[in-house]
Scaffold this motif. Sequence first.
Motif, PDB file in Angstrom:
ATOM      1  N   THR A   7       0.835  -1.201   0.000  1.00  0.00           N
ATOM      2  CA  THR A   7       0.000   0.000   0.000  1.00  0.00           C
ATOM      3  C   THR A   7       0.865   1.245   0.000  1.00  0.00           C
ATOM      4  O   THR A   7       0.632   2.183  -0.774  1.00  0.00           O
ATOM      5  CB  THR A   7      -0.957   0.003   1.206  1.00  0.00           C
ATOM      6  OG1 THR A   7      -1.777  -1.164   1.143  1.00  0.00           O
ATOM      7  CG2 THR A   7      -1.825   1.246   1.230  1.00  0.00           C
ATOM      8  N   TRP A   8       1.874   1.264   0.868  1.00  0.00           N
ATOM      9  CA  TRP A   8       2.791   2.409   0.906  1.00  0.00           C
ATOM     10  C   TRP A   8       3.438   2.623  -0.455  1.00  0.00           C
ATOM     11  O   TRP A   8       3.458   3.743  -0.974  1.00  0.00           O
ATOM     12  CB  TRP A   8       3.866   2.180   1.980  1.00  0.00           C
ATOM     13  CG  TRP A   8       5.062   3.062   1.809  1.00  0.00           C
ATOM     14  CD1 TRP A   8       5.146   4.392   2.084  1.00  0.00           C
ATOM     15  CD2 TRP A   8       6.336   2.691   1.281  1.00  0.00           C
ATOM     16  NE1 TRP A   8       6.393   4.871   1.768  1.00  0.00           N
ATOM     17  CE2 TRP A   8       7.149   3.835   1.279  1.00  0.00           C
ATOM     18  CE3 TRP A   8       6.876   1.487   0.823  1.00  0.00           C
ATOM     19  CZ2 TRP A   8       8.465   3.816   0.825  1.00  0.00           C
ATOM     20  CZ3 TRP A   8       8.186   1.468   0.390  1.00  0.00           C
ATOM     21  CH2 TRP A   8       8.966   2.617   0.387  1.00  0.00           C
ATOM     22  N   LEU A   9       3.942   1.555  -1.042  1.00  0.00           N
ATOM     23  CA  LEU A   9       4.616   1.674  -2.332  1.00  0.00           C
ATOM     24  C   LEU A   9       3.648   2.125  -3.420  1.00  0.00           C
ATOM     25  O   LEU A   9       3.988   2.972  -4.257  1.00  0.00           O
ATOM     26  CB  LEU A   9       5.281   0.351  -2.704  1.00  0.00           C
ATOM     27  CG  LEU A   9       6.276   0.409  -3.851  1.00  0.00           C
ATOM     28  CD1 LEU A   9       7.369   1.443  -3.603  1.00  0.00           C
ATOM     29  CD2 LEU A   9       6.880  -0.966  -4.078  1.00  0.00           C
ATOM     30  N   ALA A  10       2.418   1.614  -3.402  1.00  0.00           N
ATOM     31  CA  ALA A  10       1.418   2.024  -4.392  1.00  0.00           C
ATOM     32  C   ALA A  10       1.110   3.514  -4.266  1.00  0.00           C
ATOM     33  O   ALA A  10       0.977   4.214  -5.284  1.00  0.00           O
ATOM     34  CB  ALA A  10       0.144   1.200  -4.233  1.00  0.00           C
ATOM     35  N   ALA A  62       0.319   5.635   4.136  1.00  0.00           N
ATOM     36  CA  ALA A  62      -0.841   4.846   3.698  1.00  0.00           C
ATOM     37  C   ALA A  62      -2.137   5.357   4.327  1.00  0.00           C
ATOM     38  O   ALA A  62      -3.151   5.507   3.636  1.00  0.00           O
ATOM     39  CB  ALA A  62      -0.626   3.375   4.039  1.00  0.00           C
ATOM     40  N   ILE A  63      -2.105   5.645   5.609  1.00  0.00           N
ATOM     41  CA  ILE A  63      -3.306   6.138   6.299  1.00  0.00           C
ATOM     42  C   ILE A  63      -3.723   7.489   5.729  1.00  0.00           C
ATOM     43  O   ILE A  63      -4.909   7.735   5.498  1.00  0.00           O
ATOM     44  CB  ILE A  63      -3.066   6.231   7.816  1.00  0.00           C
ATOM     45  CG1 ILE A  63      -2.940   4.829   8.412  1.00  0.00           C
ATOM     46  CG2 ILE A  63      -4.182   7.013   8.506  1.00  0.00           C
ATOM     47  CD1 ILE A  63      -2.364   4.812   9.810  1.00  0.00           C
ATOM     48  N   GLY A  64      -2.755   8.355   5.489  1.00  0.00           N
ATOM     49  CA  GLY A  64      -3.067   9.665   4.912  1.00  0.00           C
ATOM     50  C   GLY A  64      -3.783   9.529   3.582  1.00  0.00           C
ATOM     51  O   GLY A  64      -4.769  10.221   3.318  1.00  0.00           O
ATOM     52  N   LYS A  65      -3.317   8.625   2.752  1.00  0.00           N
ATOM     53  CA  LYS A  65      -3.944   8.408   1.439  1.00  0.00           C
ATOM     54  C   LYS A  65      -5.366   7.873   1.584  1.00  0.00           C
ATOM     55  O   LYS A  65      -6.299   8.346   0.929  1.00  0.00           O
ATOM     56  CB  LYS A  65      -3.083   7.446   0.618  1.00  0.00           C
ATOM     57  CG  LYS A  65      -3.720   6.965  -0.659  1.00  0.00           C
ATOM     58  CD  LYS A  65      -3.816   8.059  -1.700  1.00  0.00           C
ATOM     59  CE  LYS A  65      -4.185   7.460  -3.055  1.00  0.00           C
ATOM     60  NZ  LYS A  65      -5.323   8.084  -3.647  1.00  0.00           N
ATOM     61  N   ASP A  77       0.170  16.565   9.943  1.00  0.00           N
ATOM     62  CA  ASP A  77       1.163  15.490  10.008  1.00  0.00           C
ATOM     63  C   ASP A  77       1.244  14.912  11.419  1.00  0.00           C
ATOM     64  O   ASP A  77       1.431  13.706  11.591  1.00  0.00           O
ATOM     65  CB  ASP A  77       2.544  15.993   9.577  1.00  0.00           C
ATOM     66  CG  ASP A  77       2.709  16.017   8.069  1.00  0.00           C
ATOM     67  OD1 ASP A  77       1.926  15.344   7.361  1.00  0.00           O
ATOM     68  OD2 ASP A  77       3.631  16.702   7.600  1.00  0.00           O
ATOM     69  N   GLU A  78       1.103  15.763  12.416  1.00  0.00           N
ATOM     70  CA  GLU A  78       1.162  15.295  13.802  1.00  0.00           C
ATOM     71  C   GLU A  78       0.003  14.347  14.105  1.00  0.00           C
ATOM     72  O   GLU A  78       0.181  13.329  14.773  1.00  0.00           O
ATOM     73  CB  GLU A  78       1.147  16.482  14.775  1.00  0.00           C
ATOM     74  CG  GLU A  78       2.417  17.316  14.739  1.00  0.00           C
ATOM     75  CD  GLU A  78       2.482  18.281  13.551  1.00  0.00           C
ATOM     76  OE1 GLU A  78       1.442  18.568  12.913  1.00  0.00           O
ATOM     77  OE2 GLU A  78       3.603  18.717  13.246  1.00  0.00           O
ATOM     78  N   GLN A  79      -1.190  14.670  13.614  1.00  0.00           N
ATOM     79  CA  GLN A  79      -2.331  13.789  13.808  1.00  0.00           C
ATOM     80  C   GLN A  79      -2.112  12.455  13.089  1.00  0.00           C
ATOM     81  O   GLN A  79      -2.399  11.396  13.651  1.00  0.00           O
ATOM     82  CB  GLN A  79      -3.615  14.456  13.315  1.00  0.00           C
ATOM     83  CG  GLN A  79      -4.064  15.601  14.197  1.00  0.00           C
ATOM     84  CD  GLN A  79      -5.186  16.387  13.565  1.00  0.00           C
ATOM     85  OE1 GLN A  79      -5.124  16.755  12.392  1.00  0.00           O
ATOM     86  NE2 GLN A  79      -6.233  16.649  14.352  1.00  0.00           N
TER      87      GLN A  79
END
Length: 88
Positions: A7-10, A62-65, A77-79
Amino acid sequence: MNNLIETWLAVELAVPGRTRADALIELNAECGTNYRHSELSRWMRGVRRPSEDALRYMRHVAIGKVLRDEGVTELTDEQLDRIADRMG
């Protein structure tokens, strides 16, 4: 764990013109590491495990996306760091 790495890489490779090398450069800069392509391959095959810092960074990306895809746009970013830490 492979799902997180994939997921991170994608997410990283979804940016036009971005390469695996670019993704590793950013991960290394954020985590103070010096991972190379061979290490990424070992992670994806399940032979080795990324460091906790690398996993935290991958979760953050990944979570941000995922949250942006769901319409959540007002996270700092802190959250994201706190959310990633709680999921680790």
